[in-house]
Design a protein around this motif. Sequence first.
Motif, mmCIF file in Angstrom:
data_model
loop_
_atom_site.group_PDB
_atom_site.id
_atom_site.type_symbol
_atom_site.label_atom_id
_atom_site.label_comp_id
_atom_site.label_asym_id
_atom_site.label_seq_id
_atom_site.Cartn_x
_atom_site.Cartn_y
_atom_site.Cartn_z
ATOM 1 N N MET A 1 0.844 -1.200 0.000
ATOM 2 C CA MET A 1 0.000 0.000 0.000
ATOM 3 C C MET A 1 0.879 1.249 0.000
ATOM 4 N N MET A 2 0.503 2.233 -0.816
ATOM 5 C CA MET A 2 1.280 3.467 -0.898
ATOM 6 C C MET A 2 1.020 4.329 0.332
ATOM 7 N N SER A 3 2.081 4.824 0.947
ATOM 8 C CA SER A 3 1.939 5.662 2.127
ATOM 9 C C SER A 3 1.440 7.034 1.727
ATOM 10 N N SER A 4 0.997 7.799 2.721
ATOM 11 C CA SER A 4 0.432 9.121 2.443
ATOM 12 C C SER A 4 1.452 10.066 1.839
ATOM 13 N N ILE A 5 2.738 9.947 2.245
ATOM 14 C CA ILE A 5 3.735 10.868 1.721
ATOM 15 C C ILE A 5 4.106 10.533 0.284
ATOM 16 N N GLU A 6 3.755 9.309 -0.156
ATOM 17 C CA GLU A 6 4.099 8.896 -1.504
ATOM 18 C C GLU A 6 2.935 9.033 -2.475
ATOM 19 N N SER A 7 1.812 9.572 -2.028
ATOM 20 C CA SER A 7 0.627 9.647 -2.885
ATOM 21 C C SER A 7 0.834 10.596 -4.057
ATOM 22 N N GLU A 8 1.741 11.556 -3.906
ATOM 23 C CA GLU A 8 2.125 12.429 -5.009
ATOM 24 C C GLU A 8 3.639 12.317 -5.178
ATOM 25 N N LYS A 9 4.036 11.422 -6.050
ATOM 26 C CA LYS A 9 5.456 11.086 -6.168
ATOM 27 C C LYS A 9 5.987 11.427 -7.555
ATOM 28 N N ILE A 10 7.185 11.999 -7.586
ATOM 29 C CA ILE A 10 7.928 12.190 -8.827
ATOM 30 C C ILE A 10 9.087 11.194 -8.829
ATOM 31 N N LEU A 11 9.245 10.448 -9.909
ATOM 32 C CA LEU A 11 10.363 9.520 -10.040
ATOM 33 C C LEU A 11 11.438 10.148 -10.913
ATOM 34 N N ILE A 12 12.686 10.048 -10.467
ATOM 35 C CA ILE A 12 13.826 10.551 -11.238
ATOM 36 C C ILE A 12 14.639 9.357 -11.702
ATOM 37 N N ILE A 43 9.252 -1.140 -16.442
ATOM 38 C CA ILE A 43 7.998 -0.399 -16.572
ATOM 39 C C ILE A 43 7.002 -0.837 -15.507
ATOM 40 N N ARG A 44 6.983 -2.126 -15.219
ATOM 41 C CA ARG A 44 6.057 -2.631 -14.209
ATOM 42 C C ARG A 44 6.315 -1.992 -12.847
ATOM 43 N N LYS A 45 7.603 -1.896 -12.478
ATOM 44 C CA LYS A 45 7.933 -1.287 -11.179
ATOM 45 C C LYS A 45 7.580 0.198 -11.165
ATOM 46 N N ILE A 46 7.779 0.854 -12.298
ATOM 47 C CA ILE A 46 7.420 2.275 -12.382
ATOM 48 C C ILE A 46 5.920 2.449 -12.245
ATOM 49 N N GLU A 47 5.170 1.641 -12.952
ATOM 50 C CA GLU A 47 3.702 1.732 -12.875
ATOM 51 C C GLU A 47 3.205 1.439 -11.468
ATOM 52 N N ASP A 48 3.833 0.463 -10.804
ATOM 53 C CA ASP A 48 3.411 0.086 -9.450
ATOM 54 C C ASP A 48 3.541 1.251 -8.474
ATOM 55 N N GLN A 49 4.480 2.158 -8.744
ATOM 56 C CA GLN A 49 4.693 3.289 -7.842
ATOM 57 C C GLN A 49 3.725 4.447 -8.099
ATOM 58 N N PRO A 51 3.595 7.103 -10.155
ATOM 59 C CA PRO A 51 4.145 8.469 -10.066
ATOM 60 C C PRO A 51 3.262 9.484 -10.767
ATOM 61 N N LYS A 52 3.305 10.700 -10.271
ATOM 62 C CA LYS A 52 2.596 11.797 -10.932
ATOM 63 C C LYS A 52 3.404 12.321 -12.114
ATOM 64 N N ILE A 75 8.205 3.781 -21.519
ATOM 65 C CA ILE A 75 8.041 4.845 -20.530
ATOM 66 C C ILE A 75 7.305 6.042 -21.117
ATOM 67 N N PHE A 76 7.386 6.190 -22.456
ATOM 68 C CA PHE A 76 6.741 7.326 -23.110
ATOM 69 C C PHE A 76 5.284 7.033 -23.482
ATOM 70 N N ASN A 77 4.826 5.821 -23.164
ATOM 71 C CA ASN A 77 3.453 5.440 -23.492
ATOM 72 C C ASN A 77 2.590 5.230 -22.255
ATOM 73 N N LEU A 78 3.065 5.676 -21.110
ATOM 74 C CA LEU A 78 2.339 5.463 -19.856
ATOM 75 C C LEU A 78 1.276 6.521 -19.601
ATOM 76 N N GLY A 79 1.322 7.606 -20.366
ATOM 77 C CA GLY A 79 0.384 8.698 -20.107
ATOM 78 C C GLY A 79 0.785 9.544 -18.916
ATOM 79 N N ILE A 80 2.029 9.360 -18.448
ATOM 80 C CA ILE A 80 2.560 10.105 -17.303
ATOM 81 C C ILE A 80 3.469 11.213 -17.831
ATOM 82 N N PRO A 81 3.360 12.430 -17.316
ATOM 83 C CA PRO A 81 4.240 13.517 -17.766
ATOM 84 C C PRO A 81 5.721 13.158 -17.611
ATOM 85 N N VAL A 82 6.513 13.533 -18.605
ATOM 86 C CA VAL A 82 7.948 13.249 -18.602
ATOM 87 C C VAL A 82 8.711 14.540 -18.868
#
Length: 328
Positions: A1-12, A43-49, A51-52, A75-82
């Motif tokens: 389960m994602m913690s409250s501090i991770e609900s809005e996460k940016i991945l670098i 990609i699976r691990k990225i999606e699991d997190q 990220p915003k 990574i460019f087909n996830l619909g997530i801003p890059v």
Amino acid sequence: MMSSIESEKILILDFGSQYTQLIARKIRELNVYCEIIPFNTSIRKIEDQKPKGIILSGGPSSVYAVNAPHPEPEIFNLGIPVLGICYGLQIIAHFLNGKVGKAERREYGRSEFFIDNSKDLFSELNSKIQVWMSHGDHLLKIPESFSVIGHTENAPIAAIADFNRRIYGLQFHPEVVHTPDGKKILKNFVYKICGCSGKWTTEAFINESVKKIKETVGSQKVICGLSGGVDSAVTAGLIRKAVGDQLIPVFVDNGVLRKNEASQVIEAFKSWNLHFVDASEQFLKDLHGVTDPEKKRKAIGKRFIEVFEKEAREFGKIDFLAQGTLYP
């Protein structure tokens, strides 16, 4: 389960830039939680997190080099801003059918950047700003559906955007102090483009970390190598806040510390029941006559493990080992 501090996460995604930690720091200063992960994270691990947004860091390589670091193209087909920075920009062009090539001259230092489109990423900025460049390759052709949104005299394509897919690239480094408006650009990305609200704080991180440590450790013991540096001290501090005397901090004097450093560490952490091991003679004996830096590093590492393991056995069954310097 994602913690409250991770609900809005940016991945670098880290491609080996010397500035990657600066990107993370700037994002966190905007009260947005972020994590640095390896460039080849699946990609699976990225999606699991969930990220915003995703930031592609710079890096010393060329996208065309043998064994150049590449992310999974999906990574460019996830619909997530890059947002791609320097090498990250070139990765975008490389994977989306643009073209990257060697610049006529390597660009390193301050440069005047001219904004051609102030929508989204460059919102509320002057039309000309100072930026910091550090690159040998540059874009020769942008991918289809992208627009050039900024240029310099040396780089006609210094910033690009696909507004519909929310994919952006910068040839310069917004994370460094030499780009004075860089933090505004990153803020526009995480707030306007990614939709973050900026509710994360270091206090929230501490509280969440302490809660996780308590749940994980329970009534068991944790041993931690405490050098007195920031990484191990913060790690030990969080663990002690969570489980108190269940933490066993061990400080090993390797004989090559700064003057009075050992006594300062002992004094600073004496209330934590710090266990001090003076192994300086053993380390110095191992280093005698060794001049090669890599051999020195390995000798110190090998001896430290031996000393630390011997000390750990004195405490009987230890359930957890804590380290503060292992960042992906």
